[in-house]
Enzyme design. Structure first.
Site, PDB file in Angstrom:
ATOM      1  N   ASP A  26       0.743  -1.347  -0.058  1.00  0.00           N
ATOM      2  CA  ASP A  26       0.134   0.039  -0.034  1.00  0.00           C
ATOM      3  C   ASP A  26       0.961   1.255  -0.112  1.00  0.00           C
ATOM      4  OD1 ASP A  26       1.014  -0.522   2.568  1.00  0.00           O
ATOM      5  OD2 ASP A  26      -1.152  -0.893   3.353  1.00  0.00           O
ATOM      6  N   GLU A  71      -9.664  -1.794   5.224  1.00  0.00           N
ATOM      7  CA  GLU A  71     -10.397  -1.632   6.541  1.00  0.00           C
ATOM      8  C   GLU A  71     -11.670  -2.490   6.692  1.00  0.00           C
ATOM      9  OE1 GLU A  71      -9.126   0.045   8.589  1.00  0.00           O
ATOM     10  OE2 GLU A  71      -8.268   2.099   8.181  1.00  0.00           O
ATOM     11  N   HIS A 120      -7.302  -4.832  10.152  1.00  0.00           N
ATOM     12  CA  HIS A 120      -7.083  -4.602   8.604  1.00  0.00           C
ATOM     13  C   HIS A 120      -5.812  -5.070   8.316  1.00  0.00           C
ATOM     14  CE1 HIS A 120      -5.369  -0.403   9.452  1.00  0.00           C
ATOM     15  NE2 HIS A 120      -4.313  -0.985   8.854  1.00  0.00           N
ATOM     16  N   ASP A 134      -7.779  -3.090  14.246  1.00  0.00           N
ATOM     17  CA  ASP A 134      -9.095  -3.247  13.817  1.00  0.00           C
ATOM     18  C   ASP A 134      -9.237  -4.448  12.790  1.00  0.00           C
ATOM     19  OD1 ASP A 134      -8.113  -2.082  11.437  1.00  0.00           O
ATOM     20  OD2 ASP A 134      -9.336  -0.400  11.350  1.00  0.00           O
TER      21      ASP A 134
HETATM   22  C1  GLP Z   1      -0.833   0.132   8.485  1.00  0.00           C
HETATM   23  C2  GLP Z   1      -0.278  -0.852   7.441  1.00  0.00           C
HETATM   24  C3  GLP Z   1      -0.413  -2.287   7.727  1.00  0.00           C
HETATM   25  C4  GLP Z   1       0.117  -2.657   8.964  1.00  0.00           C
HETATM   26  C5  GLP Z   1      -0.540  -1.875   9.938  1.00  0.00           C
HETATM   27  C6  GLP Z   1      -0.182  -2.264  11.375  1.00  0.00           C
HETATM   28  O1  GLP Z   1      -2.135   0.357   8.741  1.00  0.00           O
HETATM   29  N1  GLP Z   1      -0.887  -0.217   6.280  1.00  0.00           N
HETATM   30  O2  GLP Z   1       0.196  -2.902   6.553  1.00  0.00           O
HETATM   31  O3  GLP Z   1       0.053  -3.948   9.138  1.00  0.00           O
HETATM   32  O4  GLP Z   1      -0.045  -0.362   9.852  1.00  0.00           O
HETATM   33  O5  GLP Z   1       1.104  -1.374  11.791  1.00  0.00           O
HETATM   34  P1  GLP Z   1       2.058  -1.944  13.264  1.00  0.00           P
HETATM   35  O6  GLP Z   1       2.821  -2.985  12.597  1.00  0.00           O
HETATM   36  O7  GLP Z   1       2.819  -0.881  13.342  1.00  0.00           O
HETATM   37  O8  GLP Z   1       1.072  -2.426  14.504  1.00  0.00           O
END
Ligand code: GLP
Length: 260
Positions: free
Chosen positions: A67, A143, A138, A136
């Site tokens: 992304d 989402e 995702h 959440d």
């Molecule tokens: C963002 C990214 C996700 C990732 C999420 C969780 O939303 N787009 O791909 O999994 O963050 O991040 P973290 O690893 O910092 O908890």
């Protein structure tokens, strides 16, 4: 799903890095799906280390990131292209033209998303996809309420996701609301998936992902339908799993030829 519970976050990162090392050794021109967020940073650091020691060669590896924020260019410190350059691309011998991150500055989001899907297809599909897990549920930026069959497209992040991703932006208001993300259908076509989650704040959503009902309300639950998904956790993130003892038993009895 194969649930791997390691004592600490570092142990979990080492397990994930070993899975990637094995993948690249077995197929030097592997197509890797890569993720951002805080969770994979340690995995990238270990891959850089393995590369320095001569244990893995990225010369023929192709990569596709999940992304990117709409409106951010590669030089913006909050962009995922920037993140990838900082944590991995500039530190290993992957060819720049073999790395793909959605273009946050594209003039036409729909055309770019279709091209992104086509590039993945042209490379033969993703061999191994790394995923993080948001609170959440995702994956990528899909989402809750995302179609479980979705393809790469524009999404609007939730206020909670903006708050969780404040990072270099300083305040949630400054986090771009729109993103381009691989779809859930796109992610599900990867041949293998490594989902990583560490830390106590992820324990509830991990339990839902692994042991809850499949629902677009928690997109990561769809991974229960993936034929080859490894879930790599630390003890803190595994704390609410009801069948944790069984997962540990399976891992302890893993046949030698399956180990990395
Ligand atoms: C963002 C990214 C996700 C990732 C999420 C969780 O939303 N787009 O791909 O999994 O963050 O991040 P973290 O690893 O910092 O908890």
């Amino acid at each position: 799903m194969e649930i791997i519970i390691k004592a600490t976050a570092v142990d979990a990162q080492q397990e994930a890095a070993r899975i990637f090392r094995r993948q690249i050794r077995d197929k030097p021109d592997s197509v890797l799906g890569l993720a951002t967020g805080s969770t994979p940073i340690g995995v990238y650091a270990l891959l850089v280390e393995m590369h320095r020691r001569g244990e893995i060669d990225f010369a023929r590896v192709r990569t596709f990131n999940l992304d990117e924020y709409v409106g951010l260019g590669p030089e913006h410190p909050g962009s995922y292209r920037h993140f990838m350059r900082e944590h991995l691309f500039s530190k290993v011998n992957v060819a720049a033209e073999n790395t793909h991150v959605p273009d946050g500055l594209t003039k036409s989001v729909p055309a770019h998303c279709a091209d992104y899907e086509e590039s993945i297809r042209r490379c033969g599909g993703i061999d191994l996809q790394l995923l993080g897990l948001s609170r959440d549920g995702h994956i990528g930026f899909n989402e809750p309420s995302s179609s479980l069959a979705s393809r790469t497209r524009l999404k609007t992040i939730t206020p909670q996701t903006a708050a969780d991703n404040v990072g270099v932006f300083g305040t949630a208001e400054k986090v771009p609301r729109h993103v381009i993300t691989m779809g859930i259908g796109t992610i599900m076509e990867s041949r293998r998936v490594v989902m990583m989650a560490t830390g106590a704040p992820k324990a509830a959503v991990v339990a839902q992902m692994v042991e809850g009902a499949i629902t677009a309300n928690c997109p990561a639950t769809v991974l229960q339908m993936h034929p080859s998904c490894m879930v790599v956790l630390d003890e803190a993130a595994a704390a609410e799993l009801k069948r944790a003892d069984y997962y540990r038993w399976v891992y302890a009895n893993k046949p030698e030829w399956q180990r990395v």
